[in-house]
Scaffold this active site. Sequence first.
Site, short mmCIF file in Angstrom:
data_model
loop_
_atom_site.label_atom_id
_atom_site.label_comp_id
_atom_site.label_asym_id
_atom_site.label_seq_id
_atom_site.Cartn_x
_atom_site.Cartn_y
_atom_site.Cartn_z
CB ILE A 159 5.18 11.70 -4.99
CG1 ILE A 159 5.14 11.22 -3.52
CG2 ILE A 159 3.77 11.76 -5.56
CD1 ILE A 159 4.33 12.09 -2.61
CB VAL A 215 3.38 -11.72 0.39
CG1 VAL A 215 3.76 -12.81 -0.60
CG2 VAL A 215 2.40 -10.73 -0.23
CB ALA A 218 4.18 3.15 -4.26
CB VAL A 255 11.16 10.43 2.78
CG1 VAL A 255 11.78 9.76 3.97
CG2 VAL A 255 11.18 9.51 1.57
N GLY A 268 0.82 -1.20 0.00
CA GLY A 268 0.00 0.00 0.00
C GLY A 268 0.86 1.26 0.00
CG LEU A 311 10.56 3.66 -1.73
CD1 LEU A 311 10.52 3.56 -0.21
CD2 LEU A 311 11.61 4.66 -2.18
CB SER A 365 0.43 -6.30 6.35
OG SER A 365 0.43 -6.51 7.75
CE LYS A 398 8.96 21.70 -3.61
NZ LYS A 398 9.35 20.29 -3.71
#
Length: 500
Positions: free
Chosen positions: A347, A186, A17, A48, A14, A334, A40, A79
């Site tokens: 992101i 998993v 991403a 970050v 989750g 990641l 989970s 921003k």
Amino acid sequence: MSNTSVKKLVIVGGGTAGWITAAAFSRLMGRALSIELVESDAIGTVGVGEATIPQIIRLNTILGLDEHDFIKRTNGTFKLGIEFVDWGKVGSRYLHTFGDAGMNLASVPFHHYWKRAAASGSGHSLWHYSLHQLAASHAKFGKLDRVGNTPMTGLAYAYHFDASLYAAYLRAYSEQKGVTRTEGIVQCVARDGESGDITSITLDNGHEVEGDFFIDCTGFRALLLGQELGVGYQDWSKWLPCDSAQAVPSERLETLVPFTRATAKTAGWQWRIPLQHRTGNGHVYCSDFISDEEAGAALLEGLDTKPLADPRPIRFTTGRREKFWSHNCAAIGLSSGFLEPLESTSIHLIQSHVSRLLQLFPTNNRSDVERAEYNRRCEAEFEQIRDFLILHYHQTERDDSEFWRYCKNMDVPDSLTHKQELFASSGRVGRDADDLFREASWVQVMLGQGVVPQSHDVMANGLSDAQLSEFLRNVRTLIERAVGTLPTHEDYLARHCAAG
């Protein structure tokens, strides 16, 4: 191998991403696919990614999100860019904004006119003519598409937000559009004996989840693409040597400024991200040059507000997977690679990979051509961003620590060396057409890091000295008037999207 159609999509993991992936696929392919996300609550996420770049606006628009509601529910702020402190040399400071400085004239980029004036003795920096710089320095923000009746573009912006709240926001969105969330860890992965494709995963409670295509959003573990399918990892730490970070929240800033700050430290750098309810902070560093204890102390010492927790350590290796899509599995986030958050691209990479996968998503399991094209484009994007990040470290006058001496003297990719030499010679930017970073970004960071062109475009000589002076004065007057009409960032938030 049979020609099997893709009807069931399984997203494993989750966080930001996973839920960006689920939201986008459910919005654009929800009628064609059954989508299940497995995660989970027992597995934490790396939070970050609280600062973004303007491309996220396109994602939110595609999803149909209301901007003010999104900002309110994620404790977000706006921003205009990233302020870099002590990078080119100790005491230096510049803002990498999302917009252009000044405005182009006769198809000649503005910075060439600025360079011509500087060579004649003008004492103003390029940022003297930046709408974004002036707004940021006065902590102002508002919607401004254009400056007056001129060709000068208005304020380009992105967001700061609480990444965990953003993931929760997108989870609610995705589930409303039919995504099934399954809780579990998993335990094993089943694969087809002939093709090697993943056929199912089994969770710790014994539940089996079958699928036709799998997306690995399991973070640094890369459970499917890396561990199960054995896709290797390219280590880029020789160019981007930081391998650790510590993150800590602190109380909110007294004045909510509309920019991220990145302050260079002895062996890395420290981020500061202003949110409505708190401030996000972190210290990215190289463990070869500083201990964890020293890094944590430096982080706390560099805070502008009182810490709200103890620093939380994160380990990483900068680089990317050898492939981003193998068999019937693509990695997003990641699990696909890591480029430190210096330019807030984490992101964006999730978003761009999701967009690319949607464009090339297979209708059946015979997807060799689509898979090759996806990998080619992802590789190119990672390498372009890599070079831009290396520029910040390598192009420096700092030699006050072993870390900075290493960065200053390290060998860098030829692709970056070419860009540095070209800009230093003539102020021209040798960027690729599909480069994430615009010409204005390369110009700002080159100048901010101390690369001063030896000459300017001869086409900028089309104005007389008097005309050039008038042009520059008019640009400054226009941006002063424009910023004068803007509300403060605080007032804009209070009026439109204050968090409860």
